[in-house]
Design an enzyme around this catalytic site. Structure first.
Site, mmCIF file in Angstrom:
data_model
loop_
_atom_site.group_PDB
_atom_site.id
_atom_site.type_symbol
_atom_site.label_atom_id
_atom_site.label_comp_id
_atom_site.label_asym_id
_atom_site.label_seq_id
_atom_site.Cartn_x
_atom_site.Cartn_y
_atom_site.Cartn_z
ATOM 1 N N PRO A 140 76.797 12.832 -70.499
ATOM 2 C CA PRO A 140 75.611 12.246 -71.125
ATOM 3 C C PRO A 140 74.287 12.859 -70.661
ATOM 4 O O PRO A 140 74.136 13.235 -69.494
ATOM 5 C CB PRO A 140 75.688 10.764 -70.718
ATOM 6 N N ASN A 141 73.386 12.933 -71.626
ATOM 7 C CA ASN A 141 71.997 13.386 -71.423
ATOM 8 C C ASN A 141 71.853 14.885 -71.174
ATOM 9 O O ASN A 141 70.731 15.382 -71.094
ATOM 10 C CB ASN A 141 71.313 12.592 -70.285
ATOM 11 N N ARG A 174 64.403 17.394 -70.388
ATOM 12 C CA ARG A 174 64.729 16.324 -69.454
ATOM 13 C C ARG A 174 64.389 16.710 -68.006
ATOM 14 O O ARG A 174 64.990 17.648 -67.465
ATOM 15 C CB ARG A 174 66.235 16.082 -69.568
ATOM 16 N N TYR A 202 66.102 19.659 -63.393
ATOM 17 C CA TYR A 202 67.210 20.293 -64.112
ATOM 18 C C TYR A 202 66.883 21.661 -64.708
ATOM 19 O O TYR A 202 67.772 22.311 -65.270
ATOM 20 C CB TYR A 202 67.717 19.345 -65.215
ATOM 21 N N ASN A 228 80.677 19.181 -66.219
ATOM 22 C CA ASN A 228 79.513 18.517 -65.649
ATOM 23 C C ASN A 228 79.528 17.117 -66.238
ATOM 24 O O ASN A 228 79.095 16.927 -67.369
ATOM 25 C CB ASN A 228 78.214 19.251 -65.994
ATOM 26 N N ALA A 249 75.971 11.583 -65.401
ATOM 27 C CA ALA A 249 75.973 10.309 -64.675
ATOM 28 C C ALA A 249 77.381 9.720 -64.530
ATOM 29 O O ALA A 249 77.626 8.933 -63.607
ATOM 30 C CB ALA A 249 75.055 9.312 -65.379
ATOM 31 N N GLU A 292 84.168 20.800 -60.909
ATOM 32 C CA GLU A 292 83.018 19.927 -61.189
ATOM 33 C C GLU A 292 81.734 20.704 -60.911
ATOM 34 O O GLU A 292 81.604 21.293 -59.836
ATOM 35 C CB GLU A 292 83.133 18.705 -60.267
ATOM 36 N N HIS A 307 77.301 20.780 -61.117
ATOM 37 C CA HIS A 307 76.037 20.070 -61.288
ATOM 38 C C HIS A 307 74.890 21.058 -61.164
ATOM 39 O O HIS A 307 74.917 21.939 -60.293
ATOM 40 C CB HIS A 307 75.856 18.990 -60.222
ATOM 41 N N ARG A 322 70.092 14.066 -53.246
ATOM 42 C CA ARG A 322 69.313 13.142 -54.080
ATOM 43 C C ARG A 322 69.598 11.675 -53.707
ATOM 44 O O ARG A 322 70.000 11.395 -52.593
ATOM 45 C CB ARG A 322 69.610 13.467 -55.554
HETATM 46 C C1 DQA Z 1 73.866 16.097 -62.987
HETATM 47 C C2 DQA Z 1 73.613 15.161 -61.794
HETATM 48 C C3 DQA Z 1 73.878 13.704 -62.169
HETATM 49 O O1 DQA Z 1 73.607 12.850 -61.058
HETATM 50 C C4 DQA Z 1 72.995 13.284 -63.326
HETATM 51 O O2 DQA Z 1 73.308 11.966 -63.728
HETATM 52 C C5 DQA Z 1 73.071 14.228 -64.483
HETATM 53 C C6 DQA Z 1 73.084 15.668 -64.211
HETATM 54 C C7 DQA Z 1 73.481 17.555 -62.668
HETATM 55 O O3 DQA Z 1 73.941 18.442 -63.385
HETATM 56 O O4 DQA Z 1 72.708 17.812 -61.730
HETATM 57 O O5 DQA Z 1 73.052 13.832 -65.633
HETATM 58 O O6 DQA Z 1 75.263 16.074 -63.286
#
Ligand code: DQA
Length: 141
Positions: free
Chosen positions: A5-6, A13, A18, A69, A72, A93, A95, A102
Site C-alpha cells: 500500500p501507498n 509521498r 522515500y 516491499n 505498512a 523483503e 524497503h 524510524r
Molecule cells: C516502506 C517502510 C514502511 O514502514 C512504510 O509503511 C512504507 C514504505 C519502505 O519502503 O521504506 O509504506 O516499506
C-alpha cells in the site's frame, strides 16, 4: 516484485523519506537489472492485503522467487507472512527507508522471519540490491 500500500504514491509521498522516484521509475530501472541478470520479472502493486495474498499464492505456479516491499503491511500482516510461508518460495523483503532507524512500530517485521533476507535503507537501490541477492541465492542452489 510485489509492492504494498501507498507505494503507488512514490514521488509525491514524503519525498524526504522515500525519494523523488515514482514507482514507474523504479519499475523501469528494475526491469533493466532483470534483463542484465537474464531473469523474467513481473512488477505489481496493490493497496489491498488480500490481493497481495492472492498474488503470493499464484506465484507458486509461475515464479521461482518473490521480491516484496510490503509497505505498512510489513508491520501488521500475519496473512502476508503466512502466504509466503505457505508457498515457500525464496523471498527477499525490501524497503526504501531504513525501517530500523524510524518509529518503533516500523522496527518489527512480520515478513523478515519467513524471508531469506531484508534490504532496507538504500532508497530505490534497495530494489536492485534485493533482486541481485535473490537471483544470486537462486543460482547458488
Ligand atoms: C516502506 C517502510 C514502511 O514502514 C512504510 O509503511 C512504507 C514504505 C519502505 O519502503 O521504506 O509504506 O516499506
Amino acid at each position: 516484485m510485489l509492492n504494498g500500500p501507498n507505494l503507488n504514491m512514490l514521488g509525491k509521498r514524503e519525498p524526504t523519506i522515500y525519494g523523488a522516484r515514482t514507482l514507474q521509475d523504479i519499475s523501469s530501472e528494475l526491469e533493466k537489472t532483470a534483463a542484465s541478470l537474464e531473469v523474467l520479472l513481473t512488477f505489481f502493486q496493490s493497496n489491498h492485503e488480500g490481493v497481495l495474498v492472492d498474488k503470493i499464492q499464484a506465484a507458486l505456479a509461475l515464479y521461482q522467487g518473490i521480491l516484496i516491499n510490503p509497505g505498512a503491511y510489513t508491520h501488521t500482516s500475519v496473512a502476508i507472512r503466512d502466504a509466503i510461508a505457505a508457498v515457500s518460495l525464496p523471498t527477499v523483503e525490501v524497503h526504501l527507508s531504513n525501517v530500523h532507524q524510524r518509529e518503533a512500530f516500523r522496527q518489527h517485521s512480520y515478513i523478515a522471519p519467513v524471508a531469506i533476507g531484508q534490504i532496507s535503507g538504500f532508497g530505490s537501490d534497495s530494489y536492485r540490491l534485493g533482486l541481485e541477492g535473490l537471483v544470486q541465492h537462486l543460482r547458488s542452489k
